[in-house]
Scaffold this active site. Structure first.
Site, short mmCIF file in Angstrom:
data_model
loop_
_atom_site.label_atom_id
_atom_site.label_comp_id
_atom_site.label_asym_id
_atom_site.label_seq_id
_atom_site.Cartn_x
_atom_site.Cartn_y
_atom_site.Cartn_z
N ARG A 90 9.79 -19.70 -41.19
CA ARG A 90 9.92 -18.23 -41.31
C ARG A 90 10.84 -18.09 -39.85
O ARG A 90 10.05 -17.73 -38.71
CB ARG A 90 8.70 -17.37 -41.24
N HIS B 210 7.53 -11.68 -39.36
CA HIS B 210 6.78 -11.43 -40.76
C HIS B 210 7.33 -10.44 -41.39
O HIS B 210 7.75 -10.31 -42.61
CB HIS B 210 5.23 -11.21 -40.70
N TYR C 75 3.01 -14.36 -30.59
CA TYR C 75 1.81 -15.45 -31.01
C TYR C 75 2.56 -16.61 -31.24
O TYR C 75 1.73 -17.71 -31.59
CB TYR C 75 1.17 -15.18 -32.27
C1 LIG Z 1 -5.03 -9.27 -50.31
C2 LIG Z 1 -4.37 -9.12 -49.25
N1 LIG Z 1 -4.93 -9.54 -48.11
C3 LIG Z 1 -4.18 -9.18 -47.06
C4 LIG Z 1 -2.88 -8.62 -47.01
C5 LIG Z 1 -2.16 -8.37 -45.44
N2 LIG Z 1 -1.10 -9.52 -45.73
C6 LIG Z 1 0.17 -9.11 -45.96
S1 LIG Z 1 1.28 -10.44 -45.75
C7 LIG Z 1 -0.01 -11.31 -45.20
C8 LIG Z 1 0.32 -12.79 -44.87
C9 LIG Z 1 0.76 -13.75 -45.90
O1 LIG Z 1 1.18 -14.97 -45.51
P1 LIG Z 1 1.80 -16.07 -46.43
O2 LIG Z 1 1.05 -15.97 -47.79
O3 LIG Z 1 1.96 -17.29 -45.84
O4 LIG Z 1 3.22 -15.23 -46.88
P2 LIG Z 1 4.53 -14.99 -45.94
O5 LIG Z 1 4.39 -13.52 -45.43
O6 LIG Z 1 4.37 -15.92 -44.80
O7 LIG Z 1 5.65 -15.28 -46.84
C10 LIG Z 1 -1.15 -10.83 -45.28
C11 LIG Z 1 -2.42 -11.46 -44.78
C12 LIG Z 1 -2.34 -8.35 -48.13
N3 LIG Z 1 -1.23 -7.93 -48.39
N4 LIG Z 1 -3.26 -8.68 -49.30
#
Ligand SMILES: Cc1ncc(C[n+]2csc(CCOP(=O)(O)OP(=O)(O)O)c2C)c(N)n1
Ligand SMILES: [Mg+2]
Length: 400
Positions: free
Chosen positions: A297, A301, A310
């Site tokens: 990435r 985020h 971080y």
């Molecule tokens: C069930 C749930 N828990 C927590 C969140 C908060 N949240 C949003 S994005 C994220 C991280 C996701 O990481 P990843 O699966 O690696 O996807 P990326 O954003 O890196 O593409 C979190 C914890 C959420 N949206 N839904």
């Protein structure tokens, strides 16, 4: 949309990147996670990287692979390059629009273009895709107007497009939940006897969710025609990959009883070849495959996030050298499959697209406040009617 935004940067500064899992020794000279994390299941100190399906090196050299080779015409490669550039341009424009206060938030795909275009172009019209909130490149391949994506992030739409029209489901913010929706859908088309497959996108962080693991089980035991496409961009907001898994993610598949492979997620050829194969296997009744697209990435985020809090800058610098677009450009150049005029034409097209997306985004009409209650259910619903009335009475209480 704000439910998943970190809101504001962490108040306590992060020390350094969190420690490595016990027993994992970075090989001498390892520069970044890719080169040491993958030794987690190898004997201590042994540098045994897992197989990474790669067909195009970061320098734009074509490499052979015994199982995943692909024949592409010059026209097809130019077309993939055009997709990559245009999608990056839309993403850049969206980030700028957010910075100017025109979008509430945006989740950039910067660096993940090859994973999305490669897998997206592997789909047939009949296949169905279930995205997260970052699959702007896949949306592009499914002919979803980028302005419709922006409308969602501008808060003027609760969805944006008709999933049935594009065979592209709505964006899903609840991490991992779309994996279960997708397996349900795949089991449905399996029962219909359809000549189609389903693909579901999720991130490295999502692999820790119960929903994704349950989806693996259901897909496995019912032999569902589905491809699990994990874009491992190595971060789940501020959580690094090593906090999600001690083994390479693609190896999880074997525990569930189906094949898993790791592809170079910055290599559009490899992503296309591997996804094509996995989708065909699904259509042929061979069940699910997990594809781990190993990528990075390059952006934050979301626009609410500040990754400098971080992660270390050198990590980003190392990945810039693996840029998914530059390697296709180098390949086209080196093999004289495209000339300067071609690249200038694509850049001009990208600029025009950026302008067009911007002006149409700004012209999106604001919905009336009461529209928030529309389309929650297919038909009328007594409780919702009551809530709508309450809300309208509340709004009417303000002076005009
Ligand atoms: C069930 C749930 N828990 C927590 C969140 C908060 N949240 C949003 S994005 C994220 C991280 C996701 O990481 P990843 O699966 O690696 O996807 P990326 O954003 O890196 O593409 C979190 C914890 C959420 N949206 N839904
Ligand atoms: Mg991630």
């Amino acid at each position: 949309m704000s439910t998943y935004a970190p809101g504001r940067p962490p108040q306590r500064p992060y020390a350094r990147r969190p420690g490595r899992p016990a027993g994992v020794t970075p090989p001498a000279g390892a520069r970044h996670a890719q080169e040491w994390h993958v030794t987690a299941d190898a004997p201590r100190g042994v540098d045994a990287p897992p197989e990474l399906v790669q067909l195009l090196t970061p320098e734009g050299e074509r490499v052979e692979h015994p199982d995943y080779d692909i024949e592409l015409t010059a026209e097809e490669v130019r077309s993939l390059y055009r997709d990559l550039v245009l999608v990056r341009r839309v993403d850049l424009e969206a980030v700028a629009l957010q910075r100017q206060g025109e979008l509430g938030i945006w989740a950039s795909l910067l660096g993940q273009e090859a994973a999305q275009i490669g897998s997206g172009r592997a789909l047939t019209d009949a296949d169905m895709a279930f995205p997260t909130y970052r699959e702007h490149g896949v949306a592009w391949c499914r002919d979803v107007d980028p302005v419709k994506l922006l409308g969602l992030f501008r808060g003027v739409s609760n969805g944006g497009w008709d999933p049935a029209e594009h065979n592209f489901h709505l964006y899903t913010i609840v991490i991992g939940s779309q994996a279960l929706h997708a397996v349900g859908y795949a089991m449905g088309i399996q029962r219909d006897g359809a000549e189609a497959a389903t693909i579901v996108y999720f991130g490295d962080g999502a692999t820790s969710q119960g929903d994704v693991n349950e989806a693996f089980i259901w897909a496995s035991v019912f032999n569902a025609p589905i491809v699990f496409f994990c874009q491992n961009n190595q971060w789940a907001i501020s959580e690094p990959l090593e906090k999600q898994s001690k083994i390479p993610l693609y190896k999880r598949a074997s525990g569930f009883g189906f094949p898993g492979i790791r592809v170079d997620g910055n290599d559009v050829f490899a992503c296309l070849a591997a996804t094509r194969r996995a989708l065909q296997n699904a259509r042929d009744g061979q069940g699910p495959t997990l594809i781990e697209a190993f990528t990075y990435r390059m952006g934050a985020h979301t626009t609410s996030d500040d990754p400098t809090r971080y992660r270390l800058a050198h990590e980003l610098e190392a990945w810039k050298l693996k840029d998914p677009i530059e390697r296709v450009k180098a390949y086209l150049f080196k093999n004289q499959l495209a000339d300067q005029e071609f690249f200038e034409k694509i850049d001009a097209e990208a600029d025009a697209l950026g302008k067009d997306v911007r002006s149409r985004c700004l012209a999106l009409p604001d919905p009336p406040p009461r529209a928030i209650f529309d389309h929650v259910y297919a038909g009328a619903h007594a409780l919702l009617d009551e809530e709508r009335e309450q809300y309208l009475t509340y709004l009417a209480g303000f002076e005009r």
